[in-house]
Design an enzyme around this catalytic site. Sequence first.
Site: not given
Ligand code: E4P
Length: 222
Positions: A91
């Site tokens: 990622k």
């Molecule tokens: C996933 O890939 C993201 O990091 C995550 O959904 C972020 O979520 P949040 O905005 O609730 O922290």
Amino acid sequence: MKFFIDTANLNELKKAKMLGVLDGVTTNPSLIAKESICSNKNDVYKHYISICNFLEKNNGDVSAEVISTNYVDMIQEGETISLLHPKIVVKIPATENGIKTIQYLSKKKIKTNCTLIFSIGQALLAAKAGSHYVSPFVGRLDDISYNGLNLIKEIKTIYNYYHFDTKILAASIRHPLHIIECAKIGVDAVTSPLNIISCLINHPLTKIGLEKFLKDYKNKIC
Ligand code: E4P
């Protein structure tokens, strides 16, 4: 539509597996930091491997995020993370160095997930660079009074025009309607905390209906 679980917590993943909604896992540095067993980089890497091993053999992947921000370090960290397990997807944030890193890694056939996507431009560049997934953050856009779901729709339209292979993995999901609207748009996957997915089950008419069925049965049949 695939259901990914947005967590680094193995208990939550066990519950998701029982419900049949564990198509993959996404983590981020904040989610990793919540896990008490992760107090150094080695622990974190071991934890990624445990998560990967928990998934079904032939199904699902696990997004593990780099914490480096410069190009050389991002590449090195991305390659290291990708070697931890075949299910790992690296990622990478949607920055200029991130896009260059995605391009480099995708040429080496390493799968990437371009994260922290808040605009069509970022989604376009991530797709051009060969990212396997893009993760547009629906909830965080809603938080600042932009319509997060509109961004998802626009990315979907543009990817369809140009036949990009990049998959839309809707992230930052805050409530069940986000999931339903993403399904209507036709995204490839949503990643959500399990408690939000569980809300999809509840309906007052189901509860009332079941209570009546059981009452009628008990009143007549001993
Ligand atoms: C996933 O890939 C993201 O990091 C995550 O959904 C972020 O979520 P949040 O905005 O609730 O922290």
